[in-house]
Design an enzyme around this catalytic site. Sequence first.
Site, PDB file in Angstrom:
ATOM      1  N   HIS A  27       1.083  -1.011  -0.284  1.00 42.04           N
ATOM      2  CA  HIS A  27       0.033  -0.425  -0.044  1.00 42.04           C
ATOM      3  C   HIS A  27       1.087   1.053   0.232  1.00 42.04           C
ATOM      4  O   HIS A  27       1.531   2.022   0.802  1.00 42.04           O
ATOM      5  CB  HIS A  27      -0.918   0.136   1.604  1.00 42.04           C
ATOM      6  CG  HIS A  27      -2.428   1.174   1.281  1.00 42.04           C
ATOM      7  ND1 HIS A  27      -2.172   2.089   0.293  1.00 42.04           N
ATOM      8  CD2 HIS A  27      -2.926   1.557   2.339  1.00 42.04           C
ATOM      9  CE1 HIS A  27      -2.673   2.942   1.115  1.00 42.04           C
ATOM     10  NE2 HIS A  27      -3.217   3.014   2.076  1.00 42.04           N
ATOM     11  N   GLY A  61      -7.165   7.713   6.481  1.00 40.46           N
ATOM     12  CA  GLY A  61      -6.775   8.563   7.549  1.00 40.46           C
ATOM     13  C   GLY A  61      -7.592   9.017   8.293  1.00 40.46           C
ATOM     14  O   GLY A  61      -7.160  10.624   7.165  1.00 40.46           O
TER      15      GLY A  61
END
Length: 417
Positions: free
Chosen positions: A371, A403
Amino acid sequence: MATERLNTILNHLTPNKSGLSAITQKNPDDVVITLAIRTPLTKAFKGGFKDTQLDFLVYSLLKKVIQKSNIDPQMVEDICFGNVNDGRAAYTVRAAALAAGFPNTTAASSVNRFCSSGLKATQDIANQISLGNIECGVAIGAEMMSAPGSQIAQTFHEEIMKCQEAADCLQPMGQTSENVGKDFNIPRESQDRYAAESYQRAERAQKAGWFDDEIVPITTTVKDPKSGEEKQVTLTKDEGPRWGTTYESLSKIRPAFPDYGDKSTGGNSSQVTDGAAAVLLMKRSTAQRMNQPILAKYVGATVTGLAPRIMGIGPSLAIPKLLGKYNLSLEDIDIIELNEAFASMAVYCVNTLGIDTSKMNVRGGAVALGHPLGATGTRQICTGLSECRRQKKRILLTSMCIGTGQGMAGLFVNEIL
């Protein structure tokens, strides 16, 4: 062209068209993808790109965009660069583009919406094309997680920290994964079994050569950590897949975030990775005029927010929101690329949305492939469209958690059947 223009007018005069029939129509003003390529994904700190600078990686992939597309670089009006950790990203993409062969009339910018930055860059270029601001642009995402990156603040102003959700934005990603596991009762076993399947799918895809049409070779320099000797290498394959991975082997790995819980491990979480991916977008009419191959149609993308402490479940909100905008259901989707930031959130999203796992992450996901934060959004497009071509399927959905508590999703129609 005259026939397509007439169809466009008729479509405007025919209200209430929705669903698959609407998104699969072909009109001159459609935003289409004519190239989707990526670098190999390599292990951060010890893989093939560990000694490569971000600017060189971006430069190298942009050169490949020109070479693979045979496009006149002067036709590209803007380049949008998705990146998370590099505070100099805007400088990087502009300089890399100029060195790669784009003229100084090709503009450049950077965007950062954490793990969706690559999809955000794609959306940015597509929106400009749709509005008529530009006719052609490149979206590129890249992350050099081997590099130290910009420092993240450990706290906010005291007034901001009085808001609990604001303070939660500082929670480490591992903590948010453990929160999802606890809050929604996602046991360690189900996370490890999910991760094992991701590894096994990536192994199968790699052995069969399914990644070959999306990966372009990148030549770079690697330094031996012991002798300091430098040598030139050409990277062609992803380094993340661990052949032979099983549930049993993953179940023996100790928890990665013991301060927060005991379910997330280095085996069932996304890998720390270096890599980049790019897509070339333009109007359908422009592609036809320039004799560019039309790989897919960009339909749209959307974003949503949620509690930061359980940011991982973002796709479970973003996907229904996007499908609702186009009067679609999951049954209408042929291939799904859902970013596996952690197995905890992937299992939650599968269970909550009722996703048919046979069409999700067919080649494995971030647990097995890695990722690279800013690249994932564009990497998913490359992988998903390649899988659509292999299976001769049409509708691709991509999604990821973000996030600080967000989720994003994108929708595409493969046109190479």
